[in-house]
Design a protein around this motif. Structure first.
Motif, PDB file in Angstrom:
ATOM      1  N   LEU A  73       5.965  -2.651 -13.015  1.00  0.00           N
ATOM      2  CA  LEU A  73       5.163  -1.441 -13.229  1.00  0.00           C
ATOM      3  C   LEU A  73       5.364  -0.494 -12.058  1.00  0.00           C
ATOM      4  CD1 LEU A  73       2.043  -3.281 -14.679  1.00  0.00           C
ATOM      5  CD2 LEU A  73       3.684  -1.906 -15.954  1.00  0.00           C
ATOM      6  N   ARG A  95       8.603  -3.449  12.326  1.00  0.00           N
ATOM      7  CA  ARG A  95       7.814  -2.346  11.762  1.00  0.00           C
ATOM      8  C   ARG A  95       7.240  -2.716  10.389  1.00  0.00           C
ATOM      9  NH1 ARG A  95       8.329   2.830  13.323  1.00  0.00           N
ATOM     10  NH2 ARG A  95      10.480   2.649  14.015  1.00  0.00           N
ATOM     11  N   THR A  98       4.329  -6.410   8.246  1.00  0.00           N
ATOM     12  CA  THR A  98       3.015  -6.485   7.592  1.00  0.00           C
ATOM     13  C   THR A  98       3.140  -6.453   6.066  1.00  0.00           C
ATOM     14  OG1 THR A  98       2.862  -4.109   7.829  1.00  0.00           O
ATOM     15  CG2 THR A  98       1.710  -5.421   9.467  1.00  0.00           C
TER      16      THR A  98
ATOM     17  N   HIS B 251       0.905   2.997 -10.975  1.00  0.00           N
ATOM     18  CA  HIS B 251       0.096   2.432  -9.886  1.00  0.00           C
ATOM     19  C   HIS B 251      -1.221   1.890 -10.443  1.00  0.00           C
ATOM     20  CE1 HIS B 251       3.084   4.042  -7.316  1.00  0.00           C
ATOM     21  NE2 HIS B 251       2.618   5.272  -7.216  1.00  0.00           N
ATOM     22  N   GLU B 254      -0.528  -1.309 -12.501  1.00  0.00           N
ATOM     23  CA  GLU B 254      -0.210  -2.426 -11.624  1.00  0.00           C
ATOM     24  C   GLU B 254      -1.496  -3.010 -11.017  1.00  0.00           C
ATOM     25  OE1 GLU B 254       3.203  -3.182 -10.302  1.00  0.00           O
ATOM     26  OE2 GLU B 254       2.353  -4.865  -9.182  1.00  0.00           O
ATOM     27  N   THR B 255      -2.385  -2.103 -10.612  1.00  0.00           N
ATOM     28  CA  THR B 255      -3.570  -2.545  -9.889  1.00  0.00           C
ATOM     29  C   THR B 255      -4.675  -3.018 -10.831  1.00  0.00           C
ATOM     30  OG1 THR B 255      -2.987  -0.644  -8.504  1.00  0.00           O
ATOM     31  CG2 THR B 255      -4.889  -1.904  -7.823  1.00  0.00           C
ATOM     32  N   PRO B 320      -0.935   1.702  -5.236  1.00  0.00           N
ATOM     33  CA  PRO B 320      -1.906   0.610  -5.321  1.00  0.00           C
ATOM     34  C   PRO B 320      -2.681   0.405  -4.019  1.00  0.00           C
ATOM     35  CG  PRO B 320       0.125  -0.023  -6.408  1.00  0.00           C
ATOM     36  CD  PRO B 320       0.382   1.318  -5.779  1.00  0.00           C
ATOM     37  N   GLN B 321      -2.001   0.502  -2.882  1.00  0.00           N
ATOM     38  CA  GLN B 321      -2.705   0.225  -1.634  1.00  0.00           C
ATOM     39  C   GLN B 321      -3.697   1.325  -1.272  1.00  0.00           C
ATOM     40  OE1 GLN B 321       1.134   0.521   0.441  1.00  0.00           O
ATOM     41  NE2 GLN B 321      -0.048   0.814   2.280  1.00  0.00           N
ATOM     42  N   THR B 324      -6.821   0.726  -4.277  1.00  0.00           N
ATOM     43  CA  THR B 324      -7.683  -0.459  -4.212  1.00  0.00           C
ATOM     44  C   THR B 324      -8.961  -0.253  -3.389  1.00  0.00           C
ATOM     45  OG1 THR B 324      -5.733  -1.796  -4.534  1.00  0.00           O
ATOM     46  CG2 THR B 324      -7.702  -2.952  -3.784  1.00  0.00           C
ATOM     47  N   GLU B 337      -8.134  -5.245   0.942  1.00  0.00           N
ATOM     48  CA  GLU B 337      -6.808  -4.630   1.060  1.00  0.00           C
ATOM     49  C   GLU B 337      -6.466  -4.465   2.538  1.00  0.00           C
ATOM     50  OE1 GLU B 337      -4.890  -4.000  -1.451  1.00  0.00           O
ATOM     51  OE2 GLU B 337      -3.312  -2.765  -0.576  1.00  0.00           O
ATOM     52  N   LYS B 338      -5.253  -4.853   2.877  1.00  0.00           N
ATOM     53  CA  LYS B 338      -4.814  -4.671   4.258  1.00  0.00           C
ATOM     54  C   LYS B 338      -4.670  -3.174   4.528  1.00  0.00           C
ATOM     55  CE  LYS B 338      -2.154  -8.884   4.814  1.00  0.00           C
ATOM     56  NZ  LYS B 338      -0.827  -9.437   4.818  1.00  0.00           N
ATOM     57  N   ILE B 340      -3.676  -1.860   7.359  1.00  0.00           N
ATOM     58  CA  ILE B 340      -2.490  -1.604   8.160  1.00  0.00           C
ATOM     59  C   ILE B 340      -1.266  -1.546   7.244  1.00  0.00           C
ATOM     60  CG2 ILE B 340      -2.417  -4.085   8.627  1.00  0.00           C
ATOM     61  CD1 ILE B 340      -1.035  -3.222  11.323  1.00  0.00           C
ATOM     62  N   SER B 341      -0.454  -0.517   7.380  1.00  0.00           N
ATOM     63  CA  SER B 341       0.710  -0.442   6.509  1.00  0.00           C
ATOM     64  C   SER B 341       1.977  -0.851   7.250  1.00  0.00           C
ATOM     65  CB  SER B 341       0.842   0.948   5.908  1.00  0.00           C
ATOM     66  OG  SER B 341       0.892   1.902   6.921  1.00  0.00           O
ATOM     67  N   THR B 342       2.181  -0.364   8.449  1.00  0.00           N
ATOM     68  CA  THR B 342       3.336  -0.817   9.219  1.00  0.00           C
ATOM     69  C   THR B 342       2.859  -1.087  10.642  1.00  0.00           C
ATOM     70  OG1 THR B 342       3.889   1.448   9.769  1.00  0.00           O
ATOM     71  CG2 THR B 342       5.072   0.480   7.922  1.00  0.00           C
TER      72      THR B 342
END
Ligand SMILES: Cc1ncc(C[n+]2csc(CCOP(=O)(O)OP(=O)(O)O)c2C)c(N)n1
Ligand code: SF4
Ligand code: SF4
Lengths: 216, 620
Positions: A73, A95, A98, B251, B254-255, B320-321, B324, B337-338, B340-342
Motif C-alpha cells: 500500500l 542516520r 532508527t 498512507h 496502510e495505517t 503513516p508515521q 498515527t 509511534e517512534k 524519532i525519524s533519523t
C-alpha cells in the motif's frame, strides 16, 4: 551477534519485505534499489519503490525504500519497520538505523565519505559510526566495498558489490538478483557484464567472510 | 530453499508516476506535449519525448508552455502540458481565461506539487487552481492511477469542454509501482474552426462565456457525486471514517486497514452529498488531504462535522508515521509511534558539483565587500550556502534582476555606496529574467548582472534550452546569443563582458570594474555545466603535502573534491592562535578544471598524473 532472521515470504502471505537503501548522490543507491525491485517484480510480487533524493546529484543524502509482497500500500517504510538495510556509507547507516526492525540485517560499506560541511569544520563526523550500530539490536555486517571497487577498477562497482553482499539474505535466491543486475548491462557489452558479475560475486564472498568473522 | 520462481510479466511494467503519465498521453492519442522543467515533474516530458508520434517541446517558461498546449487543443489535437506547482503561478494568466474558452482537443494540465519541499522555493497546493479557475481536478494515488486518470482526463476535457488538471505530488511522480496499460484510444483529430465569439476573449465575448462556465461547474458537481473514481471502501471499524485523496490514500489504507474510506479520485468539484451520506455511517469523520484544508473547508461549509487540519499537520506529507500519533490522540490513546525519524547527525546539504562553472563566480562574490546580491533560482542558488554565503535574496524565477532594480531604487542614504548585483542562470534569464533586464535599462537602474550561462538547465538535470542550441531531442536548433540579446535589451556594448569563470583574475577584474560604473552591465560566463556532454574532463590534480601551508584558501572555492586532511593550531608571532587546515584533493573526483590553483599561493596544487592510478578511476 544475533542470528540471521531470514525473512520468509510466500507469495500468498500478507507479509511485506521492507528494504532500505541509503547513501549519497552519485553512489548508485537508486540503481541498487531498482535492481532489487526488478528481481521482486520478476517473481510476481507487488512492488513499490520510493526515493527521498532532494537534489541527489549535488551530494545530498539519498534514501530509497523498496517494499514488496502480495500487496503493497504505502510506498514509505515507517521507522522500526525495515527488514534490511544496504548502506553505501557508514554514517548514513547510522542516520537511518532508527528505521530498522530489531534483528534486521544491516549491510554497510564502511568507506566513509566526508561532506564539505564537515571538512570546513561546521560539523563533526561521528568517531565510530558502526560502533554505535553494534549494540546488538541489528545484525550488522560491514566491509570496505569502496576499496574493493577501486581494486576491481571502478568505484561505481560499489553498487554491484553491495547487491552481492545482501543477495544471500533475501527471501529469494541470489541468482534472481544477479540476473536482474546483469540484465541492466546486456546492451552495454560483455566486458561490463562480466565486470559486474565479478563485483557481485566478490560481494557475496566478502559477506560470507565477514559473517564467519562475526560469529567467531 | 523454496524460492518463488519468475513469472510471465509482459504486461506488468515497473514505472514511476511520471512515466505512467507519459504512457497515458501516448495511449490517449495526445499529439502535442509541452513543458518547462521543474522537480518533480521534469521526467514526464522526457518520457513523452521518446515517442516519435508526439510533438514535444521544452518551452521557455510555463506560461508559454501552457499556451502552446492551448493552441494545439484549439487546432484539434489532444494536448498535454506538465509543470511543477510554482509553474502554474506563471501560467495562470493564460489558465484563468482559457477556462472560459474550454477545450477542443482534450487539454490536460499535469501539475506536480512538491509536498514536503524536497527541492522547491515553497509548498503550495495546486488544488486551489481547480477552485479558482473552475477546473475539474483528478488526484491519482499511485502510478497505476496516474496512468488511468491521465487517460480519462482527455475524454473528460472534451466531454465537458474544459481544461482538466491532474494533480500529482512528489510521492506519485517519483514512486515506481506496477502499472498495466490498456488498449490505446483512436483519437479523431479535429480541424481548426474559426469561432471568434468563443476564442477571442474580449469583454463582450467573455461575459457570455461566464454563465456557461457556471453551468459546467454544476454539471461537474453532479458528475462527481456519481463518478466511479469517487468511491466508498467499507470497513469493519466504523469509529473513524476517512475521506482522502492522492498519496495520502495509501498512507491511510496502510495505517487503518479496517476503517471505512471515502476515496476521492475526481476531488474537485467534491461529491459533497455522497460524503455527507458516508459521514452518517461512521462515528467520526477525518479528512486527510495534502496540503491545505480545501475539501475540509467545503465540507464544513456544507454543515458536515469533521476533523481535519485541527488534528493533522498543514505542511508536508501525511505518511503513516505522521498520521498515527494524530489519530491516536483523537482516540485518546497513548501513541507508541517512534517520534524519532533519523539519528541526529551532521547534515549533507546539496552542494555545487566538482568543477561546476559557478564555483569561481561565488569565490569572487564572497571576496568582494560592500555588496547586496539578489539571487535567483537554479544550481547557483546554492551560492547562498557554505562556504560562500553570497546571496541576499531568492524569491522566484527571474526575480534577481527586478528585485535588484527595486533595491537600487529603494535603498537608504547609508546604503548608497553599496554595489547592487543580480545573479541569474541562462535558463532562468530566458524564463522570466529578460523582462527584468529591460526594466533596468529602461528605468536607468544601476545593477551589475551576472548571467551564468552554462548552456543547460542544470538544476533539473541538465536539460537543453535555447542556450544549448539543441532541442529536447538533442537536435541542432537556434542557439541564443546572449551578448546580442542584452544589447537589444538596452545594455551598452562596452558594458557587456564575456568571461571564462575558471579564470579568477579575469572575473575579479570584470566585477571590480563594473560595480564601479553607475549603469547597467552584464557579465556573461561561458563554460558548460559539468553534467552535460559539452563538458570535457581534464587530468586531475593533487596536493603536494610538502608545499601545502594549511592556509585553507582553496577551501573557499567550495569544490567538493577538496578535502581537509589534517588540522593544526599554531601561535602566530603576534601571539594569536590560528587554525590551519591542510588539504588533499580526491583525485578520483577532480576533473582538473584548475580553478583552485588560482587560490594557492605556494603552488601546492599540482598534476596528479604520475601518482594515482588513472586507470582505476577512468574506466568508461
Ligand atoms: C516557476 C518555476 N519553474 C521551474 C522551476 C524549477 N527550476 C528550478 S531552477 C531552474 C532553472 C535552472 O537553470 P539555470 O537558470 O540555467 O541555472 P543552472 O541550474 O543551470 O545553474 C528550474 C527550471 C522553478 N523553481 N520555478
Ligand atoms: S549541475 Fe551543472 S550547474 Fe549544477 S552544480 Fe552541477 S555543474 Fe554546476
Ligand atoms: S582542479 Fe580544483 S576546483 Fe577543479 S575539480 Fe579539481 S579540485 Fe576541484
Amino acid at each position: 551477534m544475533m542470528t540471521s532472521q531470514k525473512p520468509s515470504l510466500e507469495l500468498n502471505s500478507d507479509a511485506v519485505t521492507n528494504i532500505l537503501v541509503v547513501g549519497i548522490g552519485g553512489q548508485g543507491v537508486m540503481t541498487a534499489a531498482d535492481v532489487l525491485s526488478q528481481a521482486a517484480l520478476a517473481l510476481g510480487y507487488d512492488v513499490k519503490k520510493t526515493e527521498v533524493a532532494g537534489m541527489a546529484q549535488r551530494g545530498g543524502v539519498v534514501t530509497s525504500h523498496v517494499r514488496f509482497g502480495k500487496q503493497v500500500l504505502s510506498p514509505a517504510i515507517r521507522p522500526g519497520d525495515a527488514d534490511m538495510m544496504i548502506a553505501f556509507e557508514p554514517a548514513e547507516a547510522l542516520r537511518w538505523h532508527t528505521h530498522m526492525k530489531s534483528g534486521a540485517v544491516v549491510m554497510v560499506n564502511d568507506y566513509p565519505l566526508i561532506p564539505p560541511v564537515v571538512s570546513i569544520g561546521l560539523y563533526d563526523y561521528p568517531d565510530n559510526p558502526l560502533g554505535q550500530l553494534a549494540d546488538g539490536s541489528v545484525e550488522l555486517h560491514h566491509f570496505n566495498a569502496g576499496e574493493a571497487a577501486i581494486e576491481l577498477g571502478d568505484r561505481r562497482l560499489v553498487n554491484s558489490i553491495m547487491l552481492g553482499a545482501i543477495a544471500d539474505h533475501l527471501p529469494f535466491s541470489p541468482e534472481i538478483l544477479e540476473q536482474a543486475l546483469l540484465a541492466r548491462f546486456q546492451r552495454k557489452g560483455e566486458a561490463l557484464t562480466e565486470l559486474n558479475r565479478r563485483a557481485f560475486t566478490l560481494g557475496r564472498q566478502a559477506f560470507n567472510q565477514v559473517d564467519s568473522l562475526a560469529t567467531a | 530453499m523454496n524460492a518463488p520462481q519468475p513469472v510471465q510479466q509482459d504486461q506488468r511494467q515497473f514505472i514511476s508516476g511520471n512515466e505512467a503519465v507519459a504512457q497515458a498521453a501516448r495511449d490517449a492519442g495526445c499529439s502535442v506535449a509541452s513543458a518547462y522543467p521543474g522537480t518533480p515533474s521534469t521526467e514526464i516530458l522526457e518520457f513523452i519525448a521518446a515517442y516519435p508520434e508526439i510533438y514535444t517541446e521544452w518551452s521557455i517558461n510555463e506560461k508559454v508552455s501552457l499556451e502552446v498546449a492551448i493552441g494545439a487543443s484549439l487546432a484539434g489535437s489532444r494536448a498535454l502540458c506538465a509543470m511543477k506547482h510554482v509553474g502554474v503561478n506563471v501560467a495562470s494568466d493564460a489558465l484563468m481565461t482559457q477556462t472560459l474558452i474550454g477545450a477542443v482537443g482534450g487539454l490536460v494540465l499535469v501539475v506536480a506539487d512538491d509536498v514536503g519541499l524536497s527541492s522547491s522555493q515553497n509548498e503550495q497546493d495546486s488544488r486551489y487552481w481547480g477552485r479558482f479557475a473552475h477546473l475539474p481536478v483528478l488526484e491519482p494515488a499511485d502510478a497505476q492511477e496516474a496512468y488511468e486518470m491521465t487517460r480519462l482526463a482527455f475524454g473528460l476535457s472534451e466531454q465537458y469542454d474544459v481544461p482538466v488538471m491532474v494533480r500529482l505530488t512528489t510521492r506519485i511522480c517519483h514512486v515506481k509501482g506496477v502499472v498495466v496499460c490498456s488498449q490505446p484510444d483512436i483519437y479523431q483529430h479535429k480541424n481548426f474552426t474559426k469561432d471568434p465569439a468563443r476564442y477571442v476573449m474580449v469583454p463582450g465575448n467573455a461575459k457570455k462565456r461566464i454563465p456557461l462556465m457556471m453551468e459546467r461547474d454544476q454539471q461537474l458537481s453532479q458528475v462527481s457525486e456519481e463518478h466511479p473514481l469517487n468511491r466508498i471502501e467499507s470497513g469493519s471499524d466504523t469509529e473513524i471514517g476517512f475521506v482522502t485523496s492522492g498519496a495520502a490514500y495509501f498512507h491511510v489504507k496502510e495505517t487503518y486497514p479496517d476503517a471505512p474510506v471515502f476515496k476521492l479520485g475526481l476531488s474537485h468539484p467534491a461529491p459533497i452529498e455522497a460524503i455527507r451520506d458516508f459521514a452518517a455511517s461512521v462515528n467520526r469523520l477525518v479528512v486527510v488531504e495534502e496540503v491545505e484544508p480545501l475539501l475540509e473547508t467545503e465540507l464544513r461549509a456544507a454543515g458536515i462535522s469533521l476533523y481535519g487540519k485541527d488534528i493533522l499537520p498543514r505542511i508536508g506529507e501525511l505518511s503513516p508515521q505522521v498520521l498515527t500519533p494524530c489519530i491516536d490522540k483523537l482516540l485518546g490513546k497513548n501513541s507508541d509511534e517512534k517520534l524519532i525519524s533519523t539519528a541526529e547527525l551532521f547534515p549533507r546539504p546539496p552542494t555545487l558539483c566538482v568543477a561546476c562553472p559557478h564555483l569561481g563566480i561565488y569565490y569572487c562574490l564572497s571576496h568582494i565587500k560592500n555588496t547586496i546580491i539578489a539571487g535567483d533560482i537554479g544550481c547557483y542558488t546554492l551560492g547562498a550556502g557554505h562556504p560562500w554565503n553570497a546571496l541576499d535574496t531568492t524569491i522566484s524565477m527571474g526575480a534577481s534582476l527586478s528585485v535588484a532594480q527595486g533595491i537600487d531604487k529603494g535603498r537608504s542614504e547609508a546604503d548608497q555606496n553599496k554595489n547592487v548585483l543580480a545573479v541569474i542562470g541562462d535558463s532562468t534569464f530566458m524564463h522570466m529574467g529578460m523582462q527584468g533586464l529591460l526594466d533596468i535599462t529602461y528605468n536607468k537602474g544601476n545593477v551589475t548582472v551576472l548571467l551564468l550561462d552554462n548552456r543547460a538547465v542544470g538544476m533539473t538535470g541538465g536539460q537543453n534550452a535555447p542556450s544549448s542550441g539543441l532541442n529536447i531531442h538533442g537536435e541542432a536548433t537556434l542557439q541564443v546569443d546572449f551578448r546580442k540579446l542584452c544589447e537589444a535589451l538596452g545594455v551598452k556594448p562596452e558594458r557587456i563582458h564575456e568571461v571564462n569563470p575558471y579564470e579568477l583574475p579575469t572575473l575579479f577584474k570584470a566585477l571590480r570594474e563594473e560595480v564601479k560604473i553607475k549603469e547597467p552591465s552584464v557579465i556573461i560566463t561561458n563554460q558548460p555545466c559539468v553534467l552535460t556532454e559539452r563538458y570535457s574532463k581534464l587530468p586531475p590534480l593533487k596536493v603536494d603535502e610538502d608545499r601545502c601551508t594549511g592556509c585553507s584558501n582553496c577551501l573557499d572555492v567550495g569544490c567538493p573534491a577538496i578535502l581537509v586532511s589534517r588540522k593544526e593550531t599554531v601561535i602566530k608571532p603576534n601571539g594569536r592562535e590560528k587554525e590551519l587546515s591542510f588539504v588533499n584533493i580526491d583525485t578520483a573526483a577532480c576533473t582538473g578544471c584548475n580553478l583552485c590553483t588560482n587560490t594557492c599561493a605556494p603552488d601546492a596544487i599540482v598534476p596528479a598524473f604520475n601518482v594515482g592510478n588513472i586507470n582505476a578511476v577512468e574506466v568508461k
